[in-house]
Motif scaffolding. Structure first.
Motif, PDB file in Angstrom:
ATOM      1  N   ASN A 164      13.132 -25.229 -11.788  1.00 54.80           N
ATOM      2  CA  ASN A 164      12.281 -26.222 -11.129  1.00 54.80           C
ATOM      3  C   ASN A 164      11.620 -27.132 -12.160  1.00 54.80           C
ATOM      4  OD1 ASN A 164      12.641 -25.354  -8.357  1.00 54.80           O
ATOM      5  ND2 ASN A 164      11.482 -23.526  -8.919  1.00 54.80           N
ATOM      6  N   PHE A 165      11.119 -26.509 -13.238  1.00 54.21           N
ATOM      7  CA  PHE A 165      10.628 -27.255 -14.399  1.00 54.21           C
ATOM      8  C   PHE A 165      11.187 -26.543 -15.623  1.00 54.21           C
ATOM      9  CE2 PHE A 165       7.310 -28.192 -11.243  1.00 54.21           C
ATOM     10  CZ  PHE A 165       7.291 -29.587 -11.318  1.00 54.21           C
ATOM     11  N   ILE A 206      12.260 -26.107 -19.918  1.00 52.46           N
ATOM     12  CA  ILE A 206      11.494 -25.919 -21.151  1.00 52.46           C
ATOM     13  C   ILE A 206      10.720 -27.164 -21.552  1.00 52.46           C
ATOM     14  CG2 ILE A 206      11.634 -25.316 -23.597  1.00 52.46           C
ATOM     15  CD1 ILE A 206      12.427 -23.015 -21.887  1.00 52.46           C
ATOM     16  N   GLU A 207      11.408 -28.294 -21.549  1.00 48.73           N
ATOM     17  CA  GLU A 207      10.804 -29.529 -22.059  1.00 48.73           C
ATOM     18  C   GLU A 207      10.016 -30.292 -20.997  1.00 48.73           C
ATOM     19  OE1 GLU A 207      14.065 -28.937 -21.940  1.00 48.73           O
ATOM     20  OE2 GLU A 207      14.591 -28.369 -23.999  1.00 48.73           O
ATOM     21  N   ASP A 208      10.092 -29.865 -19.743  1.00 48.81           N
ATOM     22  CA  ASP A 208       9.434 -30.601 -18.661  1.00 48.81           C
ATOM     23  C   ASP A 208       7.921 -30.387 -18.662  1.00 48.81           C
ATOM     24  OD1 ASP A 208      11.923 -31.438 -17.852  1.00 48.81           O
ATOM     25  OD2 ASP A 208      12.157 -29.863 -16.340  1.00 48.81           O
ATOM     26  N   THR A 209       7.215 -31.405 -18.204  1.00 44.59           N
ATOM     27  CA  THR A 209       5.765 -31.321 -18.027  1.00 44.59           C
ATOM     28  C   THR A 209       5.438 -31.628 -16.573  1.00 44.59           C
ATOM     29  OG1 THR A 209       5.338 -32.038 -20.306  1.00 44.59           O
ATOM     30  CG2 THR A 209       3.516 -32.208 -18.733  1.00 44.59           C
ATOM     31  N   PRO A 210       5.008 -30.648 -15.798  1.00 46.14           N
ATOM     32  CA  PRO A 210       4.688 -30.885 -14.383  1.00 46.14           C
ATOM     33  C   PRO A 210       3.508 -31.843 -14.240  1.00 46.14           C
ATOM     34  CG  PRO A 210       4.883 -28.536 -14.870  1.00 46.14           C
ATOM     35  CD  PRO A 210       4.818 -29.254 -16.183  1.00 46.14           C
ATOM     36  N   PRO A 211       3.364 -32.471 -13.081  1.00 43.30           N
ATOM     37  CA  PRO A 211       2.165 -33.283 -12.822  1.00 43.30           C
ATOM     38  C   PRO A 211       0.910 -32.452 -13.053  1.00 43.30           C
ATOM     39  CG  PRO A 211       3.803 -33.623 -11.104  1.00 43.30           C
ATOM     40  CD  PRO A 211       4.309 -32.497 -11.955  1.00 43.30           C
ATOM     41  N   SER A 262       9.980 -22.755 -16.443  1.00 42.33           N
ATOM     42  CA  SER A 262       9.963 -22.304 -17.833  1.00 42.33           C
ATOM     43  C   SER A 262       9.314 -23.329 -18.752  1.00 42.33           C
ATOM     44  CB  SER A 262      11.393 -22.025 -18.315  1.00 42.33           C
ATOM     45  OG  SER A 262      12.206 -23.175 -18.208  1.00 42.33           O
ATOM     46  N   SER A 263       8.531 -24.213 -18.179  1.00 34.53           N
ATOM     47  CA  SER A 263       7.873 -25.267 -18.948  1.00 34.53           C
ATOM     48  C   SER A 263       6.939 -24.684 -20.015  1.00 34.53           C
ATOM     49  CB  SER A 263       7.079 -26.173 -18.014  1.00 34.53           C
ATOM     50  OG  SER A 263       6.243 -27.049 -18.742  1.00 34.53           O
ATOM     51  N   VAL A 264       7.169 -25.056 -21.255  1.00 34.80           N
ATOM     52  CA  VAL A 264       6.318 -24.603 -22.354  1.00 34.80           C
ATOM     53  C   VAL A 264       4.907 -25.151 -22.195  1.00 34.80           C
ATOM     54  CG1 VAL A 264       5.944 -24.747 -24.849  1.00 34.80           C
ATOM     55  CG2 VAL A 264       8.231 -24.276 -23.970  1.00 34.80           C
ATOM     56  N   SER A 265       4.781 -26.351 -21.658  1.00 33.89           N
ATOM     57  CA  SER A 265       3.452 -26.943 -21.485  1.00 33.89           C
ATOM     58  C   SER A 265       2.609 -26.130 -20.512  1.00 33.89           C
ATOM     59  CB  SER A 265       3.571 -28.391 -21.001  1.00 33.89           C
ATOM     60  OG  SER A 265       4.045 -28.456 -19.668  1.00 33.89           O
ATOM     61  N   VAL A 266       3.242 -25.525 -19.513  1.00 35.06           N
ATOM     62  CA  VAL A 266       2.518 -24.681 -18.560  1.00 35.06           C
ATOM     63  C   VAL A 266       1.946 -23.457 -19.272  1.00 35.06           C
ATOM     64  CG1 VAL A 266       2.813 -23.134 -16.583  1.00 35.06           C
ATOM     65  CG2 VAL A 266       3.776 -25.433 -16.514  1.00 35.06           C
TER      66      VAL A 266
END
Length: 431
Positions: free
Chosen positions: A9-10, A12-17, A314-318
């Motif tokens: 869904n998100f 590694i590199e993605d940043t959710p809203p 798996s977003s790292v930013s999360v």
């Protein structure tokens, strides 16, 4: 290992809203919170320091791995026995325990440098699917007794605890299966809230700690030198500290196993990119820094891996933001106290699903690699690892012991190297 990129869904590199990302981060905080504060409670260390160090350690880890691995670090259970022994031997003084943990972090770094020099080609030889699969299953199911106990499904469990665990589990499961849109990726946050409200209605929540806590309370750091603000302990290199060092063998084995699980979930090969040497350095430095500040050792957390597996986020930013939240919470007395009032039964209901997901990924490894269980060697390796890993086997040598995942992993690696891969060594199906 399956290297096919899985749909997330998100990624590694993605940043959710921002709003969605904040909720996803809080979900990870709640997932790790119970275990992270339990270790310092057992050892008599400040809970606020453990929470602060889990966040700081995670940020250190992300820096070391170039922000390429969605790992959250929390308090390690593997060191409890050795640290308790060291603290007891010095009459409650934590000097030996903290010094030993710092040196263990140094060992991580030294092993990382060795891995960097030798490369990672040996990983596939030491950890083929027949070893990886059972290792992942052991990692998940070895935690199952803790989940069941917390959920209240024991002889002394109450019906209220069981009901809360069931409600929490069902909410998480149904949201994950039937949820739509963003709701589907925060099943544990919704399950935790639902379980907490249920527990409060049944009188299982004690709000006394919240009333007694201060709004702002700086973590009780214990540094190895005297300052105007912090207590101090001295470095101690006696036998009590040295006895902690062999635990590194256990935790490094678990480190490799945990990253193997996460790699399978994310469809990556984290042990090769960014590399085992980077993940070990991140884990080792985080552990040493935590001990330096007076906290417990750090380790990768299966609870957070389970969250990633079910939510496909798996977003790292999360994870990074979850670490920042943990640091902030460690300084907010009332909020930390509120989270600490979450009943064990709520965490137990969540954990039944989380730990089961980890174990199921082990089966997935074996299935996708088409491991042939008609070959006797494969049956022997898997059988030995599962029985030793889940049966409570302990190899005790003085104050040093191997058990659980570490023992199963070492046995699996040794058997895989020792047993021949003759294709004619098969089970007689006519028996």
């Amino acid at each position: 290992m399956n290297t096919k990129q899985l749909r997330m869904n998100f990624d590694i590199e993605d940043t959710p809203p921002f709003a969605e990302g904040l909720l996803l981060s809080f979900q990870h905080v709640f997932a790790m919170f119970g275990a992270t504060i339990l270790v310092p409670l057992i050892l008599g260390l400040p809970v606020s320091v453990a929470l602060f160090c889990s966040g700081l350690g995670t940020l250190i880890y992300h820096f070391a791995t170039k922000h390429q691995v969605p790992v959250y670090l929390g308090s390690s259970f593997a060191f409890i026995g050795a640290m308790s022994y060291a603290i007891k031997q010095l009459g409650g003084d934590i000097s030996a325990a903290q010094t030993g943990v710092i040196l263990t972090g140094v060992i991580y770094v030294l092993v990382a440098l060795l891995v960097k020099a030798l490369g990672t080609g040996w990983i596939d030889r030491l950890l083929p699917p027949i070893v990886i699969g059972p290792m992942i299953i052991v990692i998940g199911l070895s935690l199952s007794s803790s989940a069941v106990s917390n959920a209240g499904f024991t002889a002394d469990g109450t019906w209220q605890e069981m009901l809360v665990a069931i409600v929490t589990f069902l909410i998480c499961a149904f949201v994950n299966v039937y949820g739509r849109g963003f709701i589907r990726v925060i099943p544990f946050l919704i399950g935790l809230i639902g379980g907490y409200l249920t527990a409060a209605c049944l009188g299982l929540v004690d709000f006394t700690p919240v009333h007694e806590a201060a709004w702002f309370q700086f973590p009780e750091f214990q540094l190895p030198f005297q300052t105007p603000f912090f207590d101090n302990y001295r470095f101690y290199f006696g036998p009590e500290a040295i006895a902690i060092l062999p635990v590194a063998l256990v935790t490094i084995s678990e480190h490799i196993g945990d990253h193997t699980v996460l790699s399978e979930i994310c469809g990556r090969e984290f042990l090769k990119k960014p590399g085992l040497h980077r993940t070990l350095i991140g884990d080792g430095v985080a552990t040493a820094v935590s001990a330096f500040l007076g906290g417990p050792a750090n380790t990768t957390y299966g609870e957070n891996t389970g969250v990633i597996g079910l939510t496909r986020v798996s977003s790292v930013s999360v994870i990074r933001n979850a670490a920042i939240i943990a640091i902030i919470l460690s300084c907010l007395g009332k909020f930390t106290a509120l989270i600490s009032t979450i009943p064990a039964s709520v965490l137990g209901g969540m954990s039944i699903l989380l730990y089961g997901v980890i174990a199921s990924n082990g089966l997935k490894v074996l299935i996708e690699a088409r491991v042939n269980f008609n070959q006797v060697r494969n049956l022997v390796i898997a059988s030995a690892m599962l029985v030793l890993g889940l049966g409570g086997a302990i190899l005790q040598v003085g104050v040093f012991s191997l058990s659980g995942t570490a023992l199963a992993a070492i046995v699996g690696v040794c058997l895989n190297l020792a047993l021949p891969e003759f294709k004619d060594l098969k089970i007689n199906s006519d028996r």
